[in-house]
Design an enzyme around this catalytic site. Structure first.
Site, short mmCIF file in Angstrom:
data_model
loop_
_atom_site.label_atom_id
_atom_site.label_comp_id
_atom_site.label_asym_id
_atom_site.label_seq_id
_atom_site.Cartn_x
_atom_site.Cartn_y
_atom_site.Cartn_z
N TRP A 134 9.93 -50.34 31.61
CA TRP A 134 9.38 -51.06 30.48
C TRP A 134 10.39 -50.97 29.32
O TRP A 134 10.88 -49.88 29.02
CB TRP A 134 8.03 -50.45 30.08
CG TRP A 134 7.42 -51.08 28.86
CD1 TRP A 134 7.35 -52.42 28.57
CD2 TRP A 134 6.78 -50.40 27.77
NE1 TRP A 134 6.71 -52.61 27.38
CE2 TRP A 134 6.35 -51.40 26.86
CE3 TRP A 134 6.52 -49.06 27.48
CZ2 TRP A 134 5.67 -51.09 25.68
CZ3 TRP A 134 5.85 -48.75 26.32
CH2 TRP A 134 5.43 -49.76 25.43
N ASP A 215 3.76 -41.95 32.63
CA ASP A 215 3.25 -43.05 31.83
C ASP A 215 2.12 -43.68 32.64
O ASP A 215 2.34 -44.32 33.66
CB ASP A 215 4.36 -44.06 31.55
CG ASP A 215 3.87 -45.17 30.63
OD1 ASP A 215 2.65 -45.25 30.39
OD2 ASP A 215 4.71 -45.96 30.13
N LYS A 251 -5.13 -51.68 28.91
CA LYS A 251 -5.26 -52.59 30.06
C LYS A 251 -6.58 -52.37 30.78
O LYS A 251 -7.31 -53.32 31.04
CB LYS A 251 -4.10 -52.39 31.03
CG LYS A 251 -2.75 -52.13 30.37
CD LYS A 251 -2.01 -53.40 30.02
CE LYS A 251 -0.78 -53.04 29.19
NZ LYS A 251 0.19 -54.09 29.10
N1 PGU Z 1 3.67 -48.17 29.32
C1 PGU Z 1 3.92 -49.23 30.08
C2 PGU Z 1 4.56 -49.04 31.40
C3 PGU Z 1 3.59 -50.52 29.61
O1 PGU Z 1 3.85 -51.57 30.37
C4 PGU Z 1 3.00 -50.67 28.34
C5 PGU Z 1 2.67 -52.03 27.78
C6 PGU Z 1 2.74 -49.50 27.61
C7 PGU Z 1 3.08 -48.28 28.13
C8 PGU Z 1 2.13 -49.51 26.25
O2 PGU Z 1 0.95 -50.16 26.11
P1 PGU Z 1 -0.05 -49.81 24.93
O3 PGU Z 1 -0.64 -51.11 24.56
O4 PGU Z 1 0.69 -49.17 23.84
O5 PGU Z 1 -1.06 -48.88 25.55
N2 PGU Z 1 3.40 -53.09 28.27
C9 PGU Z 1 3.14 -54.47 27.87
C10 PGU Z 1 3.20 -54.59 26.38
C11 PGU Z 1 3.84 -55.75 25.77
C12 PGU Z 1 5.16 -55.45 25.06
O6 PGU Z 1 5.29 -55.93 23.94
O7 PGU Z 1 6.03 -54.80 25.63
C13 PGU Z 1 4.11 -55.36 28.62
O8 PGU Z 1 3.87 -56.55 28.67
O9 PGU Z 1 5.08 -54.86 29.20
#
Ligand code: PGU
Length: 405
Positions: A134, A215, A251
């Site tokens: 990510w 994570d 999510k």
């Molecule tokens: N860890 C992973 C692996 C994630 O994919 C995401 C969110 C998070 C943590 C953090 O999410 P929280 O909303 O803080 O609980 N990934 C999304 C978020 C969009 C972005 O702007 O990156 C994504 O689409 O990858």
């Protein structure tokens, strides 16, 4: 007038945000944003779970509730229930009081608090993340002052796990380094190790004295089952060793904007846990004083009420199943079009995303010609598709692959 900020240069563009703005500014009525990881209903709308609606009604009707500050570590009941959700009802680490959990601002906030804590208290500065991972992981850890390195993870040739490379890189990491492991539904690849592979990863991590930082952003989104998706984490916790876990309810409860999550640190003894907690509070206080109350109250209400909890698990399974149907439909639509290449990875991959294998040129072509937005690395949110839009995406992929080879 002179500006104090006149020497500031524009920040480099964040790839996910660039796509978000391009999509926002596209006037086309058929535009479709599949870049961000947020679930959409069959109608293409954000989904508020029924369990969440019920919990909010109950909270709104409870006149005994107030809006006073939460303690630095958040809502105590939320912390207990969140730890139970990931570690299990029978966790000996919990029973032995060697688990610290503090409420944080969703997954990102939990990672950041964990990173600040580690930067201050872990001897080894190196932190390993998967290649790819990510996009925010490297930012979070390097801003906290750690040195981010990558371990091999994804093999583009097989569109699967580079297991050998992963074990080699973990085995070569400096003793005491931190290793970030995505608990399930790996972002962006959709490729998870099998339980047998997790066991081998665990052995390398423990034998090299690496500190695992899980994570856990997608519990329930991989298999549709909260327990199955917790197996990898529990494998590490059950060996008695230490780990950190960043947990998100964005999510799996659809609470994206509520910013609700938790950081759990599993320690080797109650005494260590007590000291760790005292230091975590020192990280929190100058950063945001104390976390927000509403999301924590929603999650707590659902987790402690067996009726709402059951409703939640059914809805969660429903979301996971809908994603599986979308994977199947997209794969069939590409087969029906005779799109060159093997697209079976769309069905094999796990979680919200498919790592399609499309290159940046093809992704840009699709945005321009078909008004469908995905990340430049070819990641597409399957959770944002619906039966109506599958054919639109299949047409776009077909055109991109045949015309932009
Ligand atoms: N860890 C992973 C692996 C994630 O994919 C995401 C969110 C998070 C943590 C953090 O999410 P929280 O909303 O803080 O609980 N990934 C999304 C978020 C969009 C972005 O702007 O990156 C994504 O689409 O990858």
């Amino acid at each position: 007038m002179d500006s104090s900020f006149s020497s500031i240069v524009p920040a480099p563009q964040d790839p996910i945000l660039t796509v978000y703005f391009a999509s926002r500014d596209d006037p086309s009525p058929v535009k479709l944003n599949l870049s961000g990881g947020s679930y959409r209903s069959e109608e293409g709308k954000p989904l508020v779970l029924q369990a969440v609606r019920r919990a909010e009604q109950q909270l709104a009707n409870d006149m005994s509730r107030d809006k006073d500050y939460l303690p630095l570590d958040g809502l105590a009941e939320f912390n207990k229930l969140s730890a139970k959700l990931i570690l299990g009802d029978e966790s000996s680490a919990v029973k032995e009081n060697r688990v610290v959990t503090i409420q944080c601002l969703s997954g990102t906030g939990s990672l950041r608090v964990g990173a600040e804590f580690l930067a201050k208290h872990n001897q080894e500065r190196v932190i390993l993340v998967s290649n790819p991972t990510w996009g925010n992981h490297p930012n979070i850890f390097s801003l906290a002052g750690m040195s981010v390195e990558y371990y091999r993870y994804y093999d583009p040739k097989t569109r699967g796990l580079d297991f050998k490379g992963m074990l080699e890189d973990l085995g070569a990491a400096p003793s005491g380094a931190i290793v970030v492991l995505q608990a399930c539904a790996h972002n962006p690849t959709g490729v998870d190790p099998t339980l047998k592979q997790w066991e081998q990863i665990r052995q390398v991590v423990r034998s090299k004295s690496l500190l695992p930082f899980f994570d856990n952003a997608y519990q329930g989104f991989a298999s549709g089952d909260l327990e199955s998706d917790a197996q990898a984490v529990r494998m590490f916790v059950n060996d008695g060793g230490e780990c950190l876990i960043a947990q998100s309810f964005a999510k799996n409860m659809g609470l994206y904007g509520e910013r609700i999550g938790a950081l759990t640190i599993v320690c080797t003894s109650e005494d260590v846990a007590r000291k760790v907690k005292s230091q975590l509070l020192l990280v929190v206080r100058p950063m945001y004083l104390s976390p927000p109350i509403h999301g924590a109250s929603i999650v707590t209400t659902i987790l402690k009420n067996s009726d709402m909890y059951n409703d939640w698990t059914v809805e969660l399974k429903g979301m996971a199943n809908r994603i599986l149907r979308m994977r199947k439909q997209l794969n069939e639509a590409l087969q029906a079009r005779g799109t060159p290449g093997d697209w079976s990875h769309i069905i094999r991959q796990i979680g919200m995303f498919s790592f399609t294998g499309l290159n940046e040129k093809q992704v840009r072509f699709i945005a321009k010609e078909y008004h469908i937005y995905m990340n430049y690395d070819g990641r597409v949110s399957i959770a944002g598709l619906s039966s109506k839009t599958v054919s639109q995406l299949a047409d776009a992929i077909h055109a991109a692959v045949t015309r932009m080879a």
